[in-house]
Scaffold this motif. Structure first.
Motif, PDB file in Angstrom:
ATOM      1  N   ASP A  97       0.858  -1.183   0.000  1.00 47.10           N
ATOM      2  CA  ASP A  97       0.000   0.000   0.000  1.00 47.10           C
ATOM      3  C   ASP A  97       0.894   1.233   0.000  1.00 47.10           C
ATOM      4  N   ALA A  98       0.356   2.383   0.282  1.00 51.68           N
ATOM      5  CA  ALA A  98       1.105   3.637   0.250  1.00 51.68           C
ATOM      6  C   ALA A  98       2.247   3.641   1.267  1.00 51.68           C
ATOM      7  N   ASP A  99       2.137   2.854   2.312  1.00 52.42           N
ATOM      8  CA  ASP A  99       3.178   2.805   3.340  1.00 52.42           C
ATOM      9  C   ASP A  99       4.274   1.783   3.046  1.00 52.42           C
ATOM     10  N   GLY A 100       4.118   1.009   1.988  1.00 54.15           N
ATOM     11  CA  GLY A 100       5.153   0.033   1.625  1.00 54.15           C
ATOM     12  C   GLY A 100       4.618  -1.385   1.609  1.00 54.15           C
ATOM     13  N   VAL A 101       5.537  -2.334   1.701  1.00 57.78           N
ATOM     14  CA  VAL A 101       5.192  -3.760   1.681  1.00 57.78           C
ATOM     15  C   VAL A 101       4.975  -4.222   3.122  1.00 57.78           C
ATOM     16  N   HIS A 102       3.923  -5.039   3.290  1.00 57.64           N
ATOM     17  CA  HIS A 102       3.567  -5.528   4.615  1.00 57.64           C
ATOM     18  C   HIS A 102       3.424  -7.043   4.582  1.00 57.64           C
TER      19      HIS A 102
END
Length: 191
Positions: A30-35
């Motif tokens: 998502d916008a915050d990166g890979v999770h």
């Protein structure tokens, strides 16, 4: 804390939990990166991990020390007969100098450990000294004369056949003399 650090922290936690129990994880971006997570998430890719590689020693399972469990495998010749890898004099040391001693302990160490039916025979300056019991692996020599001595050990089976021979060890015994100028008992000693 940055999202990248949070993502790596979550990844480490997921990997740790996967290594201990779970074999499924979920990954999404998502916008915050890979999770990563072990819980399903909308739009996440399901990743099935293989079984973690583990190692289990048969020695660890039985609680037996590795050296003890390995010895029965090494104790047999190609023809299946028992043999010792070595038997050695561990006390005294080669060329050890003993000063003013009245007795000496000679210790023999067979590898693998000595079978209960075998006996150790010691040779001190060519004179045979038999063990008092099959368990005996140390011999107390009293008295010990001054000079250089040689000791060797032979392990004999129940039939008296030699099954292991040690290398001879030489040691030296020094005793005080009334002729020695350093001797406090010498009446002619210079003061």
């Amino acid at each position: 804390m940055s999202t990248r650090k949070v993502s790596w922290s979550l990844l480490a936690a997921v990997v740790a939990s996967v290594a201990t129990a779970a074999t499924v994880t979920y990954r999404w971006t998502d916008a915050d990166g890979v999770h990563y997570s072990d819980q399903p998430h909308a739009g996440a890719d399901k990743i099935v991990l293989g079984t973690p590689q583990t190692y289990s020693s048969s020695d660890a399972d039985t609680g037996t020390p590795a050296s003890a469990s390995a010895s029965p495998r090494r104790q047999r010749n190609a023809d299946g007969a028992f043999h010792y890898d070595s038997c050695s004099i561990v006390q005294p040391a080669q060329d050890q100098v003993l000063i003013d001693v009245e007795s000496l302990t000679v210790a023999v160490q067979p590898r693998p450990p000595k079978r209960s039916t075998d006996r150790i025979e010691l040779s001190l300056d060519g004179q045979a000294i038999s063990a008092a019991s099959p368990e005996q692996q140390e011999f107390k020599i009293t008295p010990v004369d001054r000079g250089t001595h040689t000791v060797a050990a032979t392990i004999r089976d129940a039939d008296g056949k030699s099954v292991c021979q040690s290398t001879a060890v030489s040691f030296h015994v020094r005793q005080p003399s009334v002729l020695a100028p350093q001797n406090p008992n010498n009446p002619n000693r210079h003061r």
